[in-house]
Design a protein around this motif. Structure first.
Motif, PDB file in Angstrom:
ATOM      1  N   PRO A 155      23.677  62.979  41.383  1.00 43.46           N
ATOM      2  CA  PRO A 155      22.280  63.393  41.498  1.00 43.46           C
ATOM      3  C   PRO A 155      21.722  63.182  42.901  1.00 43.46           C
ATOM      4  O   PRO A 155      21.914  62.131  43.511  1.00 43.46           O
ATOM      5  CB  PRO A 155      21.563  62.509  40.478  1.00 43.46           C
ATOM      6  N   VAL A 156      21.033  64.183  43.404  1.00 42.91           N
ATOM      7  CA  VAL A 156      20.341  64.111  44.690  1.00 42.91           C
ATOM      8  C   VAL A 156      18.871  63.796  44.471  1.00 42.91           C
ATOM      9  O   VAL A 156      18.292  62.938  45.141  1.00 42.91           O
ATOM     10  CB  VAL A 156      20.500  65.432  45.466  1.00 42.91           C
ATOM     11  N   THR A 157      18.260  64.518  43.537  1.00 44.52           N
ATOM     12  CA  THR A 157      16.840  64.306  43.247  1.00 44.52           C
ATOM     13  C   THR A 157      16.650  64.014  41.768  1.00 44.52           C
ATOM     14  O   THR A 157      17.562  64.199  40.957  1.00 44.52           O
ATOM     15  CB  THR A 157      15.997  65.550  43.592  1.00 44.52           C
ATOM     16  N   ASP A 187      28.500  54.150  43.292  1.00 46.38           N
ATOM     17  CA  ASP A 187      27.110  54.592  43.392  1.00 46.38           C
ATOM     18  C   ASP A 187      26.377  54.528  42.056  1.00 46.38           C
ATOM     19  O   ASP A 187      25.205  54.893  41.972  1.00 46.38           O
ATOM     20  CB  ASP A 187      27.058  56.038  43.906  1.00 46.38           C
ATOM     21  N   ARG A 188      27.047  54.079  41.016  1.00 45.11           N
ATOM     22  CA  ARG A 188      26.463  54.085  39.672  1.00 45.11           C
ATOM     23  C   ARG A 188      25.122  53.353  39.619  1.00 45.11           C
ATOM     24  O   ARG A 188      24.145  53.839  39.056  1.00 45.11           O
ATOM     25  CB  ARG A 188      27.413  53.426  38.683  1.00 45.11           C
ATOM     26  N   ASP A 189      25.097  52.151  40.165  1.00 50.45           N
ATOM     27  CA  ASP A 189      23.892  51.335  40.061  1.00 50.45           C
ATOM     28  C   ASP A 189      22.842  51.720  41.100  1.00 50.45           C
ATOM     29  O   ASP A 189      21.663  51.427  40.924  1.00 50.45           O
ATOM     30  CB  ASP A 189      24.241  49.850  40.211  1.00 50.45           C
ATOM     31  N   ARG A 190      23.265  52.377  42.161  1.00 54.65           N
ATOM     32  CA  ARG A 190      22.323  52.726  43.234  1.00 54.65           C
ATOM     33  C   ARG A 190      21.502  53.955  42.896  1.00 54.65           C
ATOM     34  O   ARG A 190      20.334  54.064  43.262  1.00 54.65           O
ATOM     35  CB  ARG A 190      23.099  52.949  44.546  1.00 54.65           C
ATOM     36  N   LEU A 191      22.095  54.908  42.192  1.00 58.52           N
ATOM     37  CA  LEU A 191      21.426  56.164  41.887  1.00 58.52           C
ATOM     38  C   LEU A 191      21.051  56.227  40.416  1.00 58.52           C
ATOM     39  O   LEU A 191      21.679  55.596  39.570  1.00 58.52           O
ATOM     40  CB  LEU A 191      22.341  57.350  42.223  1.00 58.52           C
ATOM     41  N   THR A 192      20.035  57.031  40.116  1.00 60.25           N
ATOM     42  CA  THR A 192      19.661  57.287  38.729  1.00 60.25           C
ATOM     43  C   THR A 192      19.622  58.793  38.507  1.00 60.25           C
ATOM     44  O   THR A 192      19.609  59.566  39.462  1.00 60.25           O
ATOM     45  CB  THR A 192      18.295  56.653  38.396  1.00 60.25           C
ATOM     46  N   GLY A 193      19.637  59.201  37.234  1.00 62.32           N
ATOM     47  CA  GLY A 193      19.646  60.630  36.922  1.00 62.32           C
ATOM     48  C   GLY A 193      21.012  61.163  36.557  1.00 62.32           C
ATOM     49  O   GLY A 193      21.206  62.372  36.436  1.00 62.32           O
ATOM     50  N   TRP A 194      21.994  60.276  36.336  1.00 59.20           N
ATOM     51  CA  TRP A 194      23.366  60.700  36.070  1.00 59.20           C
ATOM     52  C   TRP A 194      23.524  61.506  34.784  1.00 59.20           C
ATOM     53  O   TRP A 194      24.344  62.424  34.701  1.00 59.20           O
ATOM     54  CB  TRP A 194      24.282  59.474  35.988  1.00 59.20           C
ATOM     55  N   ASP A 195      22.747  61.160  33.753  1.00 57.70           N
ATOM     56  CA  ASP A 195      22.976  61.760  32.431  1.00 57.70           C
ATOM     57  C   ASP A 195      22.848  63.278  32.443  1.00 57.70           C
ATOM     58  O   ASP A 195      23.496  63.964  31.646  1.00 57.70           O
ATOM     59  CB  ASP A 195      22.002  61.167  31.410  1.00 57.70           C
ATOM     60  N   ALA A 196      22.018  63.817  33.322  1.00 53.48           N
ATOM     61  CA  ALA A 196      21.832  65.273  33.363  1.00 53.48           C
ATOM     62  C   ALA A 196      23.079  65.996  33.862  1.00 53.48           C
ATOM     63  O   ALA A 196      23.185  67.218  33.724  1.00 53.48           O
ATOM     64  CB  ALA A 196      20.650  65.622  34.269  1.00 53.48           C
TER      65      ALA A 196
END
Length: 422
Positions: free
Chosen positions: A141-143, A121-130
């Motif tokens: 990340p959900v939102t 899911d790394r490339d599909r989702l953004t916001g991981w760093d938080a």
């Protein structure tokens, strides 16, 4: 009275721990015992998230038909206290919801690193760093959570201001505030700081207009200079705007959620630093304001050479408890909770800007379109880089700054010490 309050809190924590995954038997897809996963969050009791959770549970049930999933909605104002009790006891839910930033980074010892389970899911989702700490990922990340500055275009028109050209500099913003006050009688900014959270929105909402690009990058990287004149200017403005009457009266006694947002949506304030997830955001405001009357502006330039941008990070995300009997199964539930189908429902019903930005979502008015257009060039929010300890201290000091019981220099000195000590 304090003793009664303490016992009430302990009883509530005990009741919450009664609904724990580890107390329900092992949650193994192949082993014996009751196959059950318990999830703690503060969202599952909301009608706006019903379709999102239904889709997530349906997708999970197809892969694990013999597993029961139970969501336990906890009150948000006590959520992290209850979670802390569970962590100290070493037993609690299998899966839990977190805000990005310090709230999860301070509790990673109790969580399972999810990197092996969410690699696809790394490339599909953004916001991981938080949701990362020490090079490991602890929640998916959900939102996305950001802090756009919303403004009321209708009030701008009433004041004779151009609703399509909000002020781009701090001096122009002050001029607009004076005009709005004179022509409409409204406050310039809706501010709630009863919980001490208003300062977080102020810091992140205006920070990109005050810090240089180098200072901004250093802040996010942990090289924060609390003695910088540009950092000091943000905290000076926090105090000055309130003293000048730009904020609504009684900011320290006004709850951010949801009283300050209600002041904006009811036309009693022209601006508010809000959210872009599923509360205090464009869809909430559109319940009272026409969508075309809700504008989004960048932070006004406070320091020459600053580059205003949309501040955002991963908003909320689900993590897996270290004590869960089957982390593989629990991690697969997290993947269901961040599936494309589930996230599409979250946006459609709650208006959340979700972590899968490839989802073709309806552009419900100019505000959400403006937010989506800024995501690619957005920067992490300044307050999310701070520890929960420092955020708590900043909240208390922000109230003292407004009341006049502490100076800006003293507040920054205390924050520097707290930040340095972690």
């Amino acid at each position: 009275m304090r003793r009664r309050t303490r016992w009430a809190a302990l009883l509530l924590a005990a009741a919450a721990l009664a609904g724990c995954g580890s107390a329900s038997g092992p949650a193994s897809p192949s082993g014996g015992g009751t196959k059950k996963l318990v999830v703690w969050d503060w969202k599952s009791g909301d009608d706006a998230t019903a379709a999102y959770l239904d889709r997530a549970k349906a997708g999970f049930a197809k892969r694990h038909p013999g597993v029961t999933v139970e969501f336990v909605a906890q009150p948000f104002d006590q959520y992290y206290t209850l979670l802390g009790t569970a962590i100290q006891a070493g037993r609690g839910p299998d899966v839990m919801l977190f805000n990005g930033g310090g709230r999860i980074r301070d509790r990673t010892d109790a969580l399972v690193p999810l990197d092996p389970y969410v690699a696809g899911d790394r490339d599909r989702l953004t916001g991981w760093d938080a949701f990362r700490e020490g090079g490991r990922t602890y929640a998916a990340p959900v939102t996305l959570q950001g802090h756009p500055i919303y403004y009321d275009k209708k009030l701008y028109e009433q004041a004779g201001l151009d609703p399509d050209r909000p002020p781009a500099t701090w001096s122009a913003f002050l001029d607009a505030c004076a005009t709005l006050r004179k022509k409409t009688g409204t406050a310039c900014v809706a501010l709630g700081n009863k919980e001490g959270a208003g300062i977080q929105f102020f810091l992140s909402g205006l920070g990109s207009g005050a810090l240089t690009d180098r200072e901004y990058d250093d802040w996010i990287a942990g090289r924060r200079d609390w003695t910088s004149p540009h950092v000091k200017r943000i905290f000076e403005l926090w105090k000055e705007t309130d003293a000048a009457g730009l904020d609504n009266k009684g900011a320290n006694s006004t709850a951010l959620f949801n009283d300050a947002f209600a002041l904006f949506s009811s036309g009693k304030a022209a601006h508010v630093i809000g959210l872009m997830s599923d509360v205090g955001h464009w869809k909430d405001f559109a319940e009272f304001l026409a969508p075309d009357d809700i504008g989004v502006m960048r932070a006004p330039v406070i320091t020459a050479g600053a580059t205003p941008s949309l501040p955002y990070d991963g908003g909320i995300g689900y993590a897996v408890a270290k004590w869960t009997p089957d982390p593989v199964l629990a991690a697969d539930l997290v993947r269901s909770l961040t599936s494309r189908d589930a996230l599409a429902a979250f946006h459609a019903d709650a208006g959340a800007i979700v972590s899968d930005t490839s989802i073709d979502v309806p552009k419900d008015g100019p505000a959400v379109s403006a937010i989506l257009s800024e995501i690619e060039s957005g920067e992490p929010a300044l307050h999310v880089a701070l520890s929960s300890r420092t955020l708590d201290l900043m909240g208390r000091l922000s109230q003292q700054l407004l009341s006049g019981s502490v100076t800006v220099d003293e507040a920054l000195r205390q924050l520097a010490v707290s930040d340095r000590e972690g």
